[in-house]
Scaffold this motif. Structure first.
Motif, short mmCIF file in Angstrom:
data_model
loop_
_atom_site.label_atom_id
_atom_site.label_comp_id
_atom_site.label_asym_id
_atom_site.label_seq_id
_atom_site.Cartn_x
_atom_site.Cartn_y
_atom_site.Cartn_z
N LEU A 1 0.83 -1.12 -0.06
CA LEU A 1 -0.14 -0.01 0.01
C LEU A 1 0.92 1.17 -0.12
O LEU A 1 2.03 1.34 0.38
CB LEU A 1 -0.99 -0.05 1.31
CG LEU A 1 -2.04 -1.14 1.30
CD1 LEU A 1 -2.73 -0.86 2.50
CD2 LEU A 1 -2.95 -1.16 0.17
N ALA B 1 1.23 4.10 1.51
CA ALA B 1 0.70 4.92 2.83
C ALA B 1 2.03 4.97 3.67
O ALA B 1 2.98 4.10 3.89
CB ALA B 1 -0.12 4.05 3.61
N HIS C 1 -2.36 -1.00 7.41
CA HIS C 1 -3.55 -0.21 7.34
C HIS C 1 -4.47 -1.12 8.53
O HIS C 1 -4.84 -2.22 8.20
CB HIS C 1 -4.21 -0.16 6.23
CG HIS C 1 -5.65 0.11 6.26
ND1 HIS C 1 -6.41 -0.22 5.36
CD2 HIS C 1 -6.35 1.13 6.79
CE1 HIS C 1 -7.75 -0.06 5.72
NE2 HIS C 1 -7.59 0.97 6.41
N ASN D 1 -12.70 1.15 8.67
CA ASN D 1 -12.72 2.09 7.63
C ASN D 1 -13.95 1.99 6.73
O ASN D 1 -14.52 1.04 6.65
CB ASN D 1 -11.41 2.03 6.55
CG ASN D 1 -10.92 3.15 5.55
OD1 ASN D 1 -11.84 4.24 5.47
ND2 ASN D 1 -10.09 3.00 5.02
N ARG E 1 -18.68 0.95 8.69
CA ARG E 1 -17.39 0.90 8.62
C ARG E 1 -17.14 -0.56 8.76
O ARG E 1 -17.70 -1.41 9.34
CB ARG E 1 -16.82 1.72 9.87
CG ARG E 1 -17.01 3.12 9.51
CD ARG E 1 -16.85 3.82 10.81
NE ARG E 1 -15.47 4.23 11.20
CZ ARG E 1 -14.59 4.92 10.80
NH1 ARG E 1 -15.17 5.92 9.90
NH2 ARG E 1 -13.37 5.05 11.14
N SER F 1 -1.17 -4.74 4.95
CA SER F 1 -0.12 -3.92 4.29
C SER F 1 -0.02 -3.86 2.63
O SER F 1 0.70 -3.15 2.22
CB SER F 1 1.31 -4.00 4.75
OG SER F 1 1.36 -4.00 6.48
N GLU G 1 -10.13 3.98 0.96
CA GLU G 1 -8.84 4.82 0.86
C GLU G 1 -8.29 4.79 1.80
O GLU G 1 -8.69 4.89 3.19
CB GLU G 1 -9.42 6.22 0.40
CG GLU G 1 -10.01 6.48 -0.79
CD GLU G 1 -9.90 7.82 -1.37
OE1 GLU G 1 -8.96 8.53 -0.93
OE2 GLU G 1 -10.55 7.85 -2.47
N TYR G 2 -6.90 4.64 2.01
CA TYR G 2 -5.87 4.72 2.98
C TYR G 2 -4.84 5.50 2.39
O TYR G 2 -4.01 4.84 1.93
CB TYR G 2 -5.40 3.34 3.57
CG TYR G 2 -4.69 3.46 4.97
CD1 TYR G 2 -4.94 4.06 5.97
CD2 TYR G 2 -3.48 2.88 4.59
CE1 TYR G 2 -4.02 4.33 6.86
CE2 TYR G 2 -2.53 2.98 5.74
CZ TYR G 2 -3.10 3.52 7.12
OH TYR G 2 -2.06 3.70 8.07
N THR G 3 -4.48 6.77 2.50
CA THR G 3 -3.57 7.59 1.69
C THR G 3 -4.15 7.68 0.28
O THR G 3 -4.21 8.67 -0.30
CB THR G 3 -2.38 7.12 1.80
OG1 THR G 3 -1.97 7.31 3.47
CG2 THR G 3 -1.52 8.45 1.28
N ARG H 1 -6.22 4.86 -2.86
CA ARG H 1 -7.13 3.88 -2.95
C ARG H 1 -6.68 2.53 -3.14
O ARG H 1 -5.74 2.25 -3.83
CB ARG H 1 -8.65 4.24 -3.81
CG ARG H 1 -7.96 4.22 -5.40
CD ARG H 1 -9.57 4.60 -6.16
NE ARG H 1 -9.18 4.00 -7.49
CZ ARG H 1 -10.26 3.90 -8.36
NH1 ARG H 1 -11.50 4.17 -7.78
NH2 ARG H 1 -10.17 3.48 -9.46
#
Length: 210
Positions: A113, A115, A120, A124, A142, A148, A171-173, A175
């Motif tokens: 990822l 990030a 992560h 979310n 959520r 990772s 999305e985590y930083t 997508r």
């Protein structure tokens, strides 16, 4: 109407019991097994996965997981992958410079990822498509992630053995693919069994597709 019978593929992954318990709460009769006849005959098959892509593929190959999944999909019988169980459905996984061949049901590569903080881990939201069945009634809920690696790019112009996928993003930083619905094959990057009532509802929605 009897409850659907679901096999959780017991190939060595560590989260099989929690997945089985969540499926029972969602309304399924659950069996933990790697027995070929049971896997092929079940109404639904769940492929859980925790840990590294390479290790999960080695464990799956040891029980002829690829053949079992292929046989079910050819017959139109539902399969649900969870976490690394989603990742191995893609063509390749690249971890620590090691490129491992996946099951190849979908085009794409599992990679680290993008990030600053990994893994992560935690709750979310997701962005399901309008035609989703898995997320009916829980589009705004959520879900619990621990990973990772993921699929950062879905090449919609490429088609694997299955067609017309419904792709859910998160999305985590940047997508990544959070879930896929593709005929009899579905998968989630998050853990429904760790996602409270929203996760139980998603499993119930999946059971309702067959």
């Amino acid at each position: 109407m009897s409850s659907p019978r679901v096999v959780v593929l017991d190939y060595g992954s560590g989260n099989v019991h929690s997945v089985a318990q969540a499926l029972e709460v969602a309304g399924a009769r659950v069996e933990l097994t790697r027995d070929r006849d049971s896997v092929l005959a079940a109404d639904g098959l769940v492929v859980p996965g925790v840990g590294a892509f390479t290790a999960v593929m080695e464990q799956l190959n040891a029980v002829k997981g690829s053949e079992l999944i292929d046989r079910r999909l050819v017959s139109g019988k539902p399969v649900l992958g969870i976490c690394v169980g989603l990742q191995v459905m893609f063509e390749h996984g690249v971890e620590h410079g090691i490129d491992t061949e996946g099951l190849g049901q979908w085009p794409g590569v599992v990679e680290k990822l993008e990030a600053p903080v990994l893994p992560h881990m935690g709750w979310n939201t997701v962005q399901p498509p309008a035609a989703t069945k898995l997320f009916q009634g829980i589009q705004d809920e959520r879900f619990y992630f621990v990973h990772s690696y993921g699929v950062l790019d879905w090449k919609m112009d490429e088609q694997g053995p299955l067609t017309h996928p419904q792709v859910t993003w998160a999305e985590y930083t940047s997508r990544f693919v959070a879930a896929v619905e593709n005929g009899p094959l579905s998968a989630t990057q998050f853990h429904p069994e760790k996602s409270g009532q929203a996760g139980i509802k998603l499993l119930s929605n999946w059971l309702g597709t067959f």
